[in-house]
Write an enzyme that holds these catalytic residues in place. Structure first.
Site, PDB file in Angstrom:
ATOM      1  N   GLU A  49     -40.999  10.964   1.366  1.00 18.71           N
ATOM      2  CA  GLU A  49     -40.113  11.848   0.753  1.00 18.71           C
ATOM      3  C   GLU A  49     -39.579  11.508  -0.649  1.00 18.71           C
ATOM      4  O   GLU A  49     -39.325  10.438  -0.954  1.00 18.71           O
ATOM      5  CB  GLU A  49     -38.908  11.569   1.651  1.00 18.71           C
ATOM      6  CG  GLU A  49     -37.801  12.879   1.743  1.00 18.71           C
ATOM      7  CD  GLU A  49     -36.974  12.543   0.447  1.00 18.71           C
ATOM      8  OE1 GLU A  49     -36.441  13.549  -0.056  1.00 18.71           O
ATOM      9  OE2 GLU A  49     -36.639  11.381  -0.094  1.00 18.71           O
ATOM     10  N   CYS A  97     -30.727  12.887   2.197  1.00 24.75           N
ATOM     11  CA  CYS A  97     -32.165  12.780   2.696  1.00 24.75           C
ATOM     12  C   CYS A  97     -32.128  13.598   3.785  1.00 24.75           C
ATOM     13  O   CYS A  97     -31.478  13.583   4.950  1.00 24.75           O
ATOM     14  CB  CYS A  97     -32.729  11.358   2.839  1.00 24.75           C
ATOM     15  SG  CYS A  97     -33.943  11.287   3.470  1.00 24.75           S
ATOM     16  N   CYS A 100     -33.728  10.781   6.993  1.00 22.51           N
ATOM     17  CA  CYS A 100     -32.801   9.863   7.653  1.00 22.51           C
ATOM     18  C   CYS A 100     -31.573  10.254   7.454  1.00 22.51           C
ATOM     19  O   CYS A 100     -30.641   9.670   7.196  1.00 22.51           O
ATOM     20  CB  CYS A 100     -33.090   8.368   7.110  1.00 22.51           C
ATOM     21  SG  CYS A 100     -33.212   8.374   5.023  1.00 22.51           S
ATOM     22  N   HIS A 104     -27.258   8.084   6.863  1.00 26.77           N
ATOM     23  CA  HIS A 104     -26.422   8.159   6.013  1.00 26.77           C
ATOM     24  C   HIS A 104     -24.950   8.706   6.454  1.00 26.77           C
ATOM     25  O   HIS A 104     -23.852   8.348   5.868  1.00 26.77           O
ATOM     26  CB  HIS A 104     -26.870   9.182   4.829  1.00 26.77           C
ATOM     27  CG  HIS A 104     -27.765   8.624   4.050  1.00 26.77           C
ATOM     28  ND1 HIS A 104     -27.704   7.468   3.067  1.00 26.77           N
ATOM     29  CD2 HIS A 104     -29.285   8.843   3.822  1.00 26.77           C
ATOM     30  CE1 HIS A 104     -28.626   7.071   2.394  1.00 26.77           C
ATOM     31  NE2 HIS A 104     -29.699   7.813   2.843  1.00 26.77           N
ATOM     32  N   ARG A 538     -35.648   2.413   7.309  1.00 23.88           N
ATOM     33  CA  ARG A 538     -36.243   1.834   6.035  1.00 23.88           C
ATOM     34  C   ARG A 538     -35.778   0.393   5.621  1.00 23.88           C
ATOM     35  O   ARG A 538     -36.169   0.007   4.555  1.00 23.88           O
ATOM     36  CB  ARG A 538     -36.455   2.916   4.852  1.00 23.88           C
ATOM     37  CG  ARG A 538     -37.409   4.054   5.217  1.00 23.88           C
ATOM     38  CD  ARG A 538     -37.241   5.274   4.296  1.00 23.88           C
ATOM     39  NE  ARG A 538     -38.120   6.259   4.891  1.00 23.88           N
ATOM     40  CZ  ARG A 538     -38.100   7.281   5.642  1.00 23.88           C
ATOM     41  NH1 ARG A 538     -36.643   6.981   6.371  1.00 23.88           N
ATOM     42  NH2 ARG A 538     -38.603   8.034   5.942  1.00 23.88           N
ATOM     43  N   SER A 561     -34.883   2.201  -0.064  1.00 24.72           N
ATOM     44  CA  SER A 561     -35.787   2.639  -1.188  1.00 24.72           C
ATOM     45  C   SER A 561     -35.160   2.317  -2.457  1.00 24.72           C
ATOM     46  O   SER A 561     -36.037   2.048  -3.451  1.00 24.72           O
ATOM     47  CB  SER A 561     -36.066   4.053  -1.167  1.00 24.72           C
ATOM     48  OG  SER A 561     -36.872   4.167   0.088  1.00 24.72           O
ATOM     49  N   CYS A 605     -38.487   6.691   0.615  1.00 24.55           N
ATOM     50  CA  CYS A 605     -37.944   7.928   0.819  1.00 24.55           C
ATOM     51  C   CYS A 605     -37.642   8.336  -0.791  1.00 24.55           C
ATOM     52  O   CYS A 605     -36.608   8.160  -1.205  1.00 24.55           O
ATOM     53  CB  CYS A 605     -36.501   7.642   1.459  1.00 24.55           C
ATOM     54  SG  CYS A 605     -35.923   9.088   2.435  1.00 24.55           S
ATOM     55  N   CYS A 608     -45.574  11.485  -5.228  1.00 24.45           N
ATOM     56  CA  CYS A 608     -46.375  10.889  -6.142  1.00 24.45           C
ATOM     57  C   CYS A 608     -47.635  12.024  -6.387  1.00 24.45           C
ATOM     58  O   CYS A 608     -47.851  12.577  -5.681  1.00 24.45           O
ATOM     59  CB  CYS A 608     -47.088   9.526  -5.654  1.00 24.45           C
ATOM     60  SG  CYS A 608     -45.689   8.264  -5.643  1.00 24.45           S
TER      61      CYS A 608
END
Length: 631
Positions: A49, A97, A100, A104, A538, A561, A605, A608
């Site tokens: 993500e 996000c 997840c 949060h 994570r 992350s 999270c 690429c």
């Protein structure tokens, strides 16, 4: 390089499932600089993500000697919530996000509850544990099968499998896990294999169309590959039911909405035995797949990849980088060997930071498994020396942190390609520090801290894994170990949730339907501060908030992350992603599967594509993965 569908099709003959190694098109990957080094840019790896860029330098032996992690996306949620009503902040921060979300949401609400000195009722604690637990099992399952498993499983090689032998292999690993296999019939495996062969021959691999099939880094047998593909497909259905669990008590998924400052709002669900029974039924079915597919697959992959998981020479700590121990510890992808956890899942009602927790809180440094250090919250800070933000000249504690963008761009080369200014600022992620050090957070950190602390539950589940797999404890310090730790805690949480849903049902049946603690907002919000510090799937997640006159005066979030993907620290401290890549051997720079596998093991999270360039800045080749069809 040929399209992956064409490669795959070439591996399947017209009459059956005979395969051949894919042709490799040379693009000058063996060109080197004066020192024999190449420069790999990973931008983007799909199956994560967000937006993540990795730059790695590899020597003439294809060993990564340096690596840099950069996020190319600015979040800025800290500025969005400023001057808002603190009771509304959770609804906004969950939009950080879409994966997840609930965690949060919960952290921001807990920060406010900490500031207001609120202790929530028992029912609310149990509901929150169940919502968070449902997120964990769903997130971990999706991560392994749909984001990470294909770093171990060669889809096209599954076309060569013998379905009868595959069924026997599935039974073998299910026996190791102590459970019946999720898929056991040879006919079932044959039906799945026929589908794969058909798609390959027709050039319609779809979501499987962009893999490095045939890469020498794949270690599984054809039968094991077919098991992996079969479970991948079945997990698509299982994860849907897992998401329903969160929706039963959270109102919906993603972005649940039943948690409020002071408790929860799902009174009707708590007092309805049928709703709680449905939750438990879905949980039991999920646990069956975890034990009958997920864990057996981890045992299978862990055994196949055991050599690299115990190769201490291919690690960060075998190098002379800053912070390295200068000795061989763990295996490929092990990284920092320093871990931190905030703890999570409250098990009693003595208050948020006083209660016993399911996951333990603490710090383990430098792979020293003889002791757990007590976490000191005052030692947490963020540095922006190498981040695209203005700073105060020193690392800042999140209560006093600032978020002022200062983008300084990338280097420009004569050939027009841009590279990170690795000696300056090179990421939108800040650089979190614990007592001036880089640490790893996440499932591996939770298992290591719990195991070293002597937590009975962690010791039991991690001990079972090590005993049944026949692997040493140090195997956890690797890419494979990080992946295994996620499965270990998935089983732990799934079993514990059975206890929690029974406890909730029993408490509601006793007549206790309390779900909210009353408070006087005007009084408690005049001038205060609070933090919500717990674990996300994570890793360690913290929201820090200052409140003045009923409004948010300052807000900072340090997400998992950020800890793992952050750039260098103020004195050159190497981040968790960066350290995990240093020392890794890349078998084929054209197909940097090892980089992708290790980065995926953290479940980033952040996103690429792959470019390969030499250290003088000349691009040798470029690979773009279309996110709409990337597996």
């Amino acid at each position: 390089m040929p399209e992956m569908n064409e490669q795959a099709e070439a591996q399947v003959s017209g009459g059956g499932a005979e395969t051949a190694a894919p042709a490799v098109e040379e693009k000058g990957f063996h060109k080197t600089d004066a020192n024999g080094n190449k420069h790999i840019i990973v931008d983007p790896i799909t199956r994560i993500e967000g937006h993540l860029r990795i730059e790695a330098v590899i020597d003439s032996n294809n060993k990564i000697i340096d690596a840099y992690s950069s996020s190319t996306m600015f979040r800025g949620i800290e500025t969005i919530v400023k001057d808002r009503d603190p009771r509304d902040v959770g609804l906004m921060t969950m939009r950080i996000c879409g994966v997840c979300t609930g965690t949060h949401y919960q952290r921001s609400i807990e920060a406010v509850e900490d500031a207001f000195n609120i202790t929530i009722p028992k029912n609310a604690r149990l509901v929150r544990n169940l919502i968070q637990g449902a997120l964990y099992v769903h997130d971990h399952l999706v991560h392994f099968y749909h984001l990470h498993a294909l770093d171990f499983v060669d889809v096209v090689a599954a076309t060569k499998a013998d379905p009868t032998a595959t069924a026997a292999e599935a039974q073998k690993w299910a026996d190791v896990a102590g459970h019946k296999p999720s898929i056991s019939g040879a006919a079932d495996f044959k039906a799945i294999q026929d589908r794969i062969i058909k798609f390959v021959k027709e050039g319609r691999l779809g979501i499987f169309g962009n893999g490095y099939w045939g890469n020498n880094s794949y270690k599984l047998t054809p039968e094991q590959n077919l098991i992996g593909v079969a479970h991948y497909l079945k997990a698509l259905d299982v994860q849907r039911d897992m998401a329903k669990m969160q929706a039963i008590l959270g109102g919906k998924n993603p972005h649940p909405q039943s948690i409020v400052v002071g408790g929860v709002t799902c009174v009707q669900d708590i007092q309805n035995p049928a709703r709680l029974a449905l939750f438990k039924q879905l949980l039991q079915e999920s646990n069956d797949f975890i034990k009958g597919a997920y864990l057996p697959d981890i045992y299978m992959a862990g055994t196949a990849y055991a050599k690299e998981a115990t190769d201490g020479s291919a690690t960060f700590h075998a190098t002379n980088h800053k912070g390295a121990l200068g000795k061989e510890v763990g295996g490929t992808g092990g990284g920092l060997l320093s871990y931190m956890t905030y703890g999570d899942f409250r098990l009693d009602d003595t208050g948020f930071y006083n209660a016993e927790t399911f996951f333990k809180r603490g710090v383990v440094l430098d792979g020293d498994i003889s002791k757990v250090l007590e976490l000191d919250e005052a030692k947490i800070s963020e540095d922006v020396t190498h981040s695209w933000f203005e700073g105060t000249g020193a690392p800042e504690h999140p209560y006093d942190g600032t978020t002022i963008p200062k983008y300084t761009g990338l280097n420009k080369k004569d050939d027009g390609y841009a590279y990170l200014k690795t000696e300056e600022k090179y990421s939108w992620i800040k650089s979190p520090l614990y007592n001036g050090r880089k640490v790893e957070v996440g499932p591996l950190a939770r298992v290591v801290v719990g195991y070293v602390a002597g937590d009975k539950r962690t010791t039991k589940y991690a001990g079972n894994f090590l005993k049944r797999s026949g692997l040493p404890l140090t195997v956890l310090f690797s890419t494979v170990g990080r992946t295994a730790a996620r499965a270990i805690e998935t089983e732990m949480i799934g079993d514990a949730m059975i206890e929690w849903i029974d406890e909730l049902a029993k408490n509601a049946a006793s007549g206790d339907l309390s779900t909210w603690t009353e408070f006087d907002f005007d009084t408690v919000s005049a001038d205060c501060k609070g933090r919500g510090m717990a674990e996300a799937p994570r890793g360690a997640l913290g929201h820090w908030m200052r409140i003045k006159d009923g409004k948010v005066a300052n807000f900072q979030a340090i997400v998992p992350s950020t800890w793992n993907a952050g750039p260098r620290g103020p004195n050159g401290e190497v981040g968790a992603y960066e350290a995990s890549l240093i020392g890794t051997i890349v078998a084929n720079p054209e197909e940097p599967l090892e980089i992708i596998r290790t980065v995926h093991s953290f479940d980033p999270c952040i996103a690429c594509a792959v470019h390969v360039v030499d250290t003088n800045g000349k691009e040798l080749a470029s690979y773009k993965v279309d996110p709409t069809c990337a597996f």
